[in-house]
Scaffold this motif. Structure first.
Motif, short mmCIF file in Angstrom:
data_model
loop_
_atom_site.label_atom_id
_atom_site.label_comp_id
_atom_site.label_asym_id
_atom_site.label_seq_id
_atom_site.Cartn_x
_atom_site.Cartn_y
_atom_site.Cartn_z
N ALA A 240 0.84 -1.20 0.00
CA ALA A 240 0.00 0.00 0.00
C ALA A 240 0.88 1.25 0.00
CB ALA A 240 -0.93 -0.01 1.20
N ARG A 241 1.91 1.25 0.81
CA ARG A 241 2.81 2.41 0.86
C ARG A 241 3.52 2.62 -0.48
NH1 ARG A 241 4.56 0.66 6.71
NH2 ARG A 241 3.07 1.90 7.90
N ILE A 242 3.91 1.53 -1.12
CA ILE A 242 4.55 1.64 -2.44
C ILE A 242 3.57 2.23 -3.45
CG2 ILE A 242 5.42 0.28 -4.40
CD1 ILE A 242 6.65 -1.63 -2.24
N LEU A 243 2.33 1.78 -3.43
CA LEU A 243 1.32 2.32 -4.34
C LEU A 243 1.10 3.82 -4.11
CD1 LEU A 243 -1.34 -0.55 -4.30
CD2 LEU A 243 0.08 0.15 -6.25
N VAL A 244 1.02 4.21 -2.85
CA VAL A 244 0.82 5.63 -2.53
C VAL A 244 2.04 6.42 -2.96
CG1 VAL A 244 0.55 7.30 -0.64
CG2 VAL A 244 -0.83 5.20 -0.68
N TRP A 245 3.23 5.95 -2.60
CA TRP A 245 4.45 6.65 -2.95
C TRP A 245 4.57 6.81 -4.47
CZ3 TRP A 245 8.74 5.15 -5.80
CH2 TRP A 245 9.81 6.04 -5.78
N SER A 246 4.32 5.73 -5.21
CA SER A 246 4.47 5.81 -6.66
C SER A 246 3.42 6.72 -7.29
CB SER A 246 4.44 4.42 -7.30
OG SER A 246 3.16 3.83 -7.14
N SER A 247 2.27 6.89 -6.65
CA SER A 247 1.25 7.77 -7.22
C SER A 247 1.46 9.23 -6.82
CB SER A 247 -0.15 7.30 -6.84
OG SER A 247 -0.39 7.55 -5.48
N THR A 248 2.35 9.48 -5.86
CA THR A 248 2.64 10.88 -5.48
C THR A 248 3.98 11.35 -6.00
OG1 THR A 248 3.57 10.15 -3.35
CG2 THR A 248 1.26 10.82 -3.36
N SER A 249 4.79 10.42 -6.48
CA SER A 249 6.12 10.80 -7.00
C SER A 249 5.98 11.47 -8.34
CB SER A 249 6.99 9.55 -7.16
OG SER A 249 7.21 8.96 -5.92
#
Length: 191
Positions: free
Chosen positions: A179-188
């Protein structure tokens, strides 16, 4: 659905007994006789307070939903950043799972009560939609790309962690990390 009235002390005991019995044994496996016995009231008191088993089941789920939402909101409020808040429901699940080891009461209720017009079915379905919408709102606030798509992905991860909870494996850490990877990749920022 009948009008909501404040619970009497006997009503609170009935809901507490129903919470324990419905969650651990199943809604359809538990009758009002057993709930009355475990709560120390008569069946008449139970029916006077709730009107029917269906309304008692709905009250049980509504009370559980209220506790869950409060825990999730506290986790969101404790988040240091908007991006961290997006995955706060996973952190809430970590503490919730310590005392709720039979999986999700709402998923269990949806399986046992497939009729969408049942008052408890509506409460269980609304709980899942609330979580989906919360993920979407948090993702939008954090500036995530495609917040609705991300919300669906996060809900699937979250519910997968909940559904596998009764198994002898712990999927929550990996689900949270993903979940954190998905959030991070969508905010990068994209190159």
């Amino acid at each position: 659905m009948q009008a909501v009235r404040p619970l009497t002390p006997a009503g609170r005991r009935i809901v507490a007994a129903a919470d324990e019995l419905f969650y651990h044994r199943g809604i359809t496996a538990v009758g009002v006789d057993l709930i009355a016995e475990h709560s120390g009231v008569t069946k008449r008191t139970l029916y006077n307070q709730f009107g029917s088993k269906d309304h008692l089941v709905a009250t049980y789920l509504a009370e559980r939903d209220h506790r869950w939402r409060s825990l999730v909101r506290a986790a969101v409020d404790a988040s240091d950043t908007p991006a961290e808040a997006v995955t706060a429901p996973f952190e809430a699940l970590r503490s919730w799972s310590g005392t709720n080891t039979r999986g999700c009461a709402f998923i269990n209720a949806l399986a046992e009560l497939p009729d969408p017009s049942h008052p408890a079915h509506r409460i269980a379905a609304d709980q899942k939609l609330w979580l989906l919408n919360l993920f979407g709102e948090l993702a939008a606030t954090a500036g995530c790309a495609h917040p609705a798509t991300l919300a669906t992905q996060l809900l699937v991860l979250h519910e997968g962690a909940v559904a596998t909870q009764p198994l002898p494996l712990d999927t929550l850490p990996e689900s949270t990390a993903l979940a954190r990877i998905l959030v991070w990749s969508s905010t990068s920022p994209r190159p």
